[in-house]
Design a protein around this motif. Structure first.
Motif, PDB file in Angstrom:
ATOM      1  N   ARG A   9       0.845  -1.196   0.000  1.00 44.04           N
ATOM      2  CA  ARG A   9       0.000   0.000   0.000  1.00 44.04           C
ATOM      3  C   ARG A   9       0.877   1.240   0.000  1.00 44.04           C
ATOM      4  N   GLY A  11      -0.044   5.077   0.524  1.00 43.58           N
ATOM      5  CA  GLY A  11      -1.118   6.018   0.802  1.00 43.58           C
ATOM      6  C   GLY A  11      -2.464   5.354   0.604  1.00 43.58           C
ATOM      7  N   GLN A  12      -3.283   5.933  -0.279  1.00 46.19           N
ATOM      8  CA  GLN A  12      -4.596   5.372  -0.578  1.00 46.19           C
ATOM      9  C   GLN A  12      -4.550   4.329  -1.700  1.00 46.19           C
ATOM     10  N   PHE A  13      -3.377   4.188  -2.318  1.00 48.69           N
ATOM     11  CA  PHE A  13      -3.263   3.249  -3.448  1.00 48.69           C
ATOM     12  C   PHE A  13      -2.796   1.892  -2.950  1.00 48.69           C
ATOM     13  N   GLN A  14      -3.458   0.845  -3.400  1.00 47.91           N
ATOM     14  CA  GLN A  14      -3.071  -0.503  -3.015  1.00 47.91           C
ATOM     15  C   GLN A  14      -2.734  -1.321  -4.252  1.00 47.91           C
ATOM     16  N   ASN A 194      -6.177   0.153 -11.503  1.00 51.50           N
ATOM     17  CA  ASN A 194      -6.376   0.487 -10.092  1.00 51.50           C
ATOM     18  C   ASN A 194      -5.641  -0.476  -9.158  1.00 51.50           C
TER      19      ASN A 194
END
Length: 206
Positions: A9, A11-14, A194
């Motif tokens: 991960r 930040g908000q990105f996985q 994503n």
């Protein structure tokens, strides 16, 4: 073979991706889809929280970058102050190998490099060709090319030539791009979206 099953991960990105790549592989996806993150994880620039990376059957997950046998090429992977010919064999010298002058000449010819002066005098596209040639002549186990082919003039010809050169040397290649139609130039293609990956599949030329 390049094998990766990684989760991490930022930040908000996985990122949660699994692939098995042998020969020439295309990794497609729009900006921000996770292509660069995955390639950085394979190269060792990004430590993954879960999973593994294997190169040629060897688990290199905890290996330092220089011990993985992987070279990553980006649009900025060159040294502007160097002349072209010394640049081309720079990586090989680091790995304590010495490509012949005939091999260097052939790679230059195949990739359309016909200049020997300072790299800083070259266009961006020609600098990228120099970076690609430098990676190839270092003879790593795998080369990761991150959005370099996209901006090249005559990119189809360059991808075809580069694919032929790495195949001759038994080097596995993953190249990323935004336009999945470039996937027909590879043996297989994965698509990123994503942080997730799908594939492999094989595209045929339209």
């Amino acid at each position: 073979m390049i094998e990766a099953n990684v989760r991490t991960r930022l930040g908000q990105f996985q990122l949660a991706a699994e692939l098995k790549a042998t020969g020439v592989t295309c990794l497609s996806g729009r900006n921000g889809s996770g292509k660069t993150t995955l390639l950085r994880a394979i190269a060792g620039f990004l430590r993954v929280e879960e999973g593994f990376v294997k190169i040629g059957g060897v688990d290199v997950t905890r290996f330092p970058i220089e011990s993985r046998g992987v070279v990553m090429v980006t649009p900025s992977s060159c040294f502007p102050h160097m002349n072209v010919d010394p640049h081309l064999i720079w990586g090989a010298r680091l790995r304590k190998t010495s490509p012949s002058s005939e091999e260097v000449s052939r790679v230059k010819s195949e990739l359309g490099i016909d200049y020997g002066g300072p790299v800083r005098n070259l266009s961006l596209g020609m600098r990228e060709r120099v970076a690609l040639a430098t990676a190839l002549l270092a003879s790593p186990k795998a080369i990761l090319v991150d959005d370099v082919f996209t901006s090249l003039h005559q990119r189809e010809e360059v991808i075809a030539s580069y694919s032929r050169l790495v195949t001759e040397r038994g080097i596995d290649l993953i190249f990323s791009c935004q336009d999945e139609t470039d996937g027909w130039l590879a043996a297989q293609m994965y698509r990123m979206d994503n942080g997730s990956i799908s594939g492999p599949k094989r595209l045929e030329k339209a």
